[in-house]
Design a protein around this motif. Structure first.
Motif, PDB file in Angstrom:
ATOM      1  N   VAL A  68       3.012  -8.887  -0.820  1.00 36.46           N
ATOM      2  CA  VAL A  68       4.461  -8.737  -0.955  1.00 36.46           C
ATOM      3  C   VAL A  68       4.677  -7.845  -2.170  1.00 36.46           C
ATOM      4  CG1 VAL A  68       6.656  -9.916  -1.288  1.00 36.46           C
ATOM      5  CG2 VAL A  68       4.846 -11.009   0.045  1.00 36.46           C
ATOM      6  N   GLU A  76      10.492  -7.904   0.040  1.00 34.54           N
ATOM      7  CA  GLU A  76      11.499  -8.962   0.163  1.00 34.54           C
ATOM      8  C   GLU A  76      12.808  -8.411   0.735  1.00 34.54           C
ATOM      9  OE1 GLU A  76      11.082 -12.152  -0.343  1.00 34.54           O
ATOM     10  OE2 GLU A  76       9.172 -12.170  -1.399  1.00 34.54           O
ATOM     11  N   SER A 127       7.068  -4.846  -4.524  1.00 33.77           N
ATOM     12  CA  SER A 127       8.388  -4.405  -4.950  1.00 33.77           C
ATOM     13  C   SER A 127       8.247  -2.999  -5.512  1.00 33.77           C
ATOM     14  CB  SER A 127       8.961  -5.353  -6.002  1.00 33.77           C
ATOM     15  OG  SER A 127       8.095  -5.431  -7.116  1.00 33.77           O
TER      16      SER A 127
END
Length: 139
Positions: A120, A99, A122
């Protein structure tokens, strides 16, 4: 009726109850009330235990995209907001993006969501820290 959700079955039984009241000579307004009441009672009272019984033998193991959410991995090639690659704990190599920021090869990550065919991810590491050697082996 074939969705295994029982909603349409309960509504059709309510309709049959309204039909039965018509055959017994009830006025139209009473037929509607009977059909709605029977359907509502069946949906609210009978459907939940039927669903629990039906799903009692299901395999609780997550599969497909659901199994990937929260999975840990390691960055293979630099992951940015547009592209990169990660190797997940299950051994799959996925195209990945983040992100915000950029993740360097070797960093530990966690899959936060799947967007099409892209994971996606992190970071699991705080900026400026290096992972403990034992943590890399747990992935």
């Amino acid at each position: 009726m074939l969705t295994l959700d029982f909603t349409f079955l309960m509504l059709s039984i309510g309709g049959l109850a309204g039909l039965g009241s018509d055959l017994l000579g009830a006025p139209l307004w009473l037929q509607v009330i009977i059909a709605a009441a029977v359907a509502a009672i069946l949906v609210l009272v009978l459907r939940p235990p039927l669903l629990r019984r039906l799903r009692r033998g299901e395999d609780p193991t997550l599969s497909n995209v659901d199994a990937l959410l929260g999975l840990r991995g390691t960055v293979v090639s630099t992951v940015g907001i547009h592209s990169g690659q990660v190797k997940l704990a299950n051994g799959d190599v996925w195209t990945a993006r983040t992100e915000a920021g950029e993740l360097e090869p070797g960093m530990s990550v966690r899959v936060s969501r799947i967007d099409g065919a892209t994971a996606v991810v992190s970071s699991l590491e705080q900026p400026g820290t290096t992972p403990h050697p034992d943590q890399e082996h747990r992935i």
